[in-house]
Write a protein that holds these residues in place. Structure first.
Motif, PDB file in Angstrom:
ATOM      1  N   ALA A 269      40.026  37.072  31.649  1.00  0.00           N
ATOM      2  CA  ALA A 269      40.550  36.212  30.592  1.00  0.00           C
ATOM      3  C   ALA A 269      39.726  34.938  30.448  1.00  0.00           C
ATOM      4  CB  ALA A 269      42.010  35.865  30.885  1.00  0.00           C
ATOM      5  N   GLY A 270      39.253  34.383  31.572  1.00  0.00           N
ATOM      6  CA  GLY A 270      38.532  33.119  31.538  1.00  0.00           C
ATOM      7  C   GLY A 270      37.063  33.250  31.216  1.00  0.00           C
ATOM      8  N   ASP A 271      36.412  34.308  31.757  1.00  0.00           N
ATOM      9  CA  ASP A 271      34.964  34.444  31.588  1.00  0.00           C
ATOM     10  C   ASP A 271      34.568  34.979  30.222  1.00  0.00           C
ATOM     11  OD1 ASP A 271      34.851  33.571  34.163  1.00  0.00           O
ATOM     12  OD2 ASP A 271      34.213  35.480  35.042  1.00  0.00           O
TER      13      ASP A 271
ATOM     14  N   PRO B  97      36.857  35.404  27.043  1.00  0.00           N
ATOM     15  CA  PRO B  97      38.153  35.425  26.355  1.00  0.00           C
ATOM     16  C   PRO B  97      38.179  36.294  25.097  1.00  0.00           C
ATOM     17  CG  PRO B  97      37.103  33.259  26.181  1.00  0.00           C
ATOM     18  CD  PRO B  97      36.307  34.055  27.163  1.00  0.00           C
TER      19      PRO B  97
ATOM     20  N   ASP C 162      43.144  37.690  40.487  1.00  0.00           N
ATOM     21  CA  ASP C 162      41.805  37.127  40.275  1.00  0.00           C
ATOM     22  C   ASP C 162      41.012  37.942  39.262  1.00  0.00           C
ATOM     23  OD1 ASP C 162      42.333  35.081  42.024  1.00  0.00           O
ATOM     24  OD2 ASP C 162      41.279  35.986  43.727  1.00  0.00           O
TER      25      ASP C 162
ATOM     26  N   SER D 188      47.552  32.938  28.900  1.00  0.00           N
ATOM     27  CA  SER D 188      47.374  31.521  28.547  1.00  0.00           C
ATOM     28  C   SER D 188      47.833  30.587  29.671  1.00  0.00           C
ATOM     29  CB  SER D 188      48.148  31.195  27.266  1.00  0.00           C
ATOM     30  OG  SER D 188      49.541  31.404  27.455  1.00  0.00           O
TER      31      SER D 188
ATOM     32  N   ARG E 174      42.467  37.182  35.827  1.00  0.00           N
ATOM     33  CA  ARG E 174      42.189  35.791  35.443  1.00  0.00           C
ATOM     34  C   ARG E 174      40.707  35.611  35.105  1.00  0.00           C
ATOM     35  NH1 ARG E 174      43.959  30.638  39.048  1.00  0.00           N
ATOM     36  NH2 ARG E 174      42.772  31.782  40.584  1.00  0.00           N
ATOM     37  N   ARG E 175      39.822  36.289  35.865  1.00  0.00           N
ATOM     38  CA  ARG E 175      38.385  36.212  35.582  1.00  0.00           C
ATOM     39  C   ARG E 175      38.073  36.807  34.212  1.00  0.00           C
ATOM     40  NH1 ARG E 175      37.290  37.358  40.682  1.00  0.00           N
ATOM     41  NH2 ARG E 175      37.132  39.576  40.252  1.00  0.00           N
TER      42      ARG E 175
ATOM     43  N   TRP F 253      47.341  31.239  32.980  1.00  0.00           N
ATOM     44  CA  TRP F 253      46.612  31.490  34.226  1.00  0.00           C
ATOM     45  C   TRP F 253      45.642  30.383  34.599  1.00  0.00           C
ATOM     46  CZ3 TRP F 253      45.272  37.252  32.864  1.00  0.00           C
ATOM     47  CH2 TRP F 253      46.451  38.018  32.959  1.00  0.00           C
ATOM     48  N   LEU F 254      45.297  29.530  33.671  1.00  0.00           N
ATOM     49  CA  LEU F 254      44.350  28.458  33.969  1.00  0.00           C
ATOM     50  C   LEU F 254      45.045  27.131  34.264  1.00  0.00           C
ATOM     51  CD1 LEU F 254      41.571  29.275  31.337  1.00  0.00           C
ATOM     52  CD2 LEU F 254      41.692  29.931  33.748  1.00  0.00           C
TER      53      LEU F 254
END
Length: 201
Positions: free
Chosen positions: A100-102, A104, A94, A171, A97-98, A173-174
């Motif tokens: 990378a997503g929040d 980038p 988590d 790439s 992933r956070r 993870w989403l």
């Protein structure tokens, strides 16, 4: 350049460096940019970090240490080892992933810096596998896990879950099915670690 009224500390420099990296990226960010953001001379920055490479290494370590610190809070909890191991792996996934997503852009920047500072990354991995080793060793002591070498088992768990925390896989993870894939891998690992006479849980 306006004089700064706050005491210049290593932590303030690292915070400013992170923001400069976010704005300019690792290829264009300079020590002069960091100094300008702080309202000081670049010589003042160099008094804390003697080279640009040392500064980039320090900011990379600071970024990685945030994850390690969050995970260390899980390790010492007095709970069922299986539950603890699952929570630790979930928290690692988590956190990555956070990031990378929040943010980038910053994640991509730190991926570049991590490649430059392999020694810092190696230390980070050693710290994480040491935390995992403690969880596995505790599980063995409590009769929940079977592992003749907890450190070796911990490294195997870390490597087996690599696609859920190694930035090279960011790439993926989403994707919608990634959580189910993660759960399937963790379930398999827990079955492998579980002592034959110990119930799941």
């Amino acid at each position: 350049m306006a004089p700064t009224t706050e005491t210049l500390t290593a932590e303030r420099i690292l915070e400013a460096t992170e923001e400069v990296l976010r704005r300019h990226g690792p290829a264009k960010a300079t020590v002069v940019d960091v100094a300008r953001a702080l309202g000081v001379s670049h010589g003042s920055v160099y008094r804390h970090f003697r080279t640009k490479a040392v500064l980039r290494e320090a900011v990379t370590k600071r970024w990685l240490d945030r994850t390690a610190l969050r995970l260390s809070a899980i390790v010492g909890q007095d709970r069922a080892p299986e539950s603890l191991l699952r929570e630790w792996l979930e928290a690692l996934f988590d956190a990555k992933r956070r990031k990378a997503g929040d943010d980038p852009e910053l994640f991509a920047t730190f991926s570049v810096l991590a490649d430059e500072n392999s020694g810092v990354v190696d230390q980070h991995i050693a710290e994480l596998t040491a935390q995992l080793t403690e969880i596995v060793r505790n599980g063995v002591a409590r009769g929940a896990f079977t592992a003749t070498d907890p450190a070796l088992a911990a490294r195997a768990v870390f490597q087996a879950t690599g696609r859920f925390h190694d930035p090279a896989y960011a790439s993926r993870w989403l994707r919608p099915q990634v959580r189910a894939e993660f759960d399937a891998v963790v379930d398999l690992l827990l079955r492998g670690l579980r002592a034959a006479d110990h119930p799941a849980g």
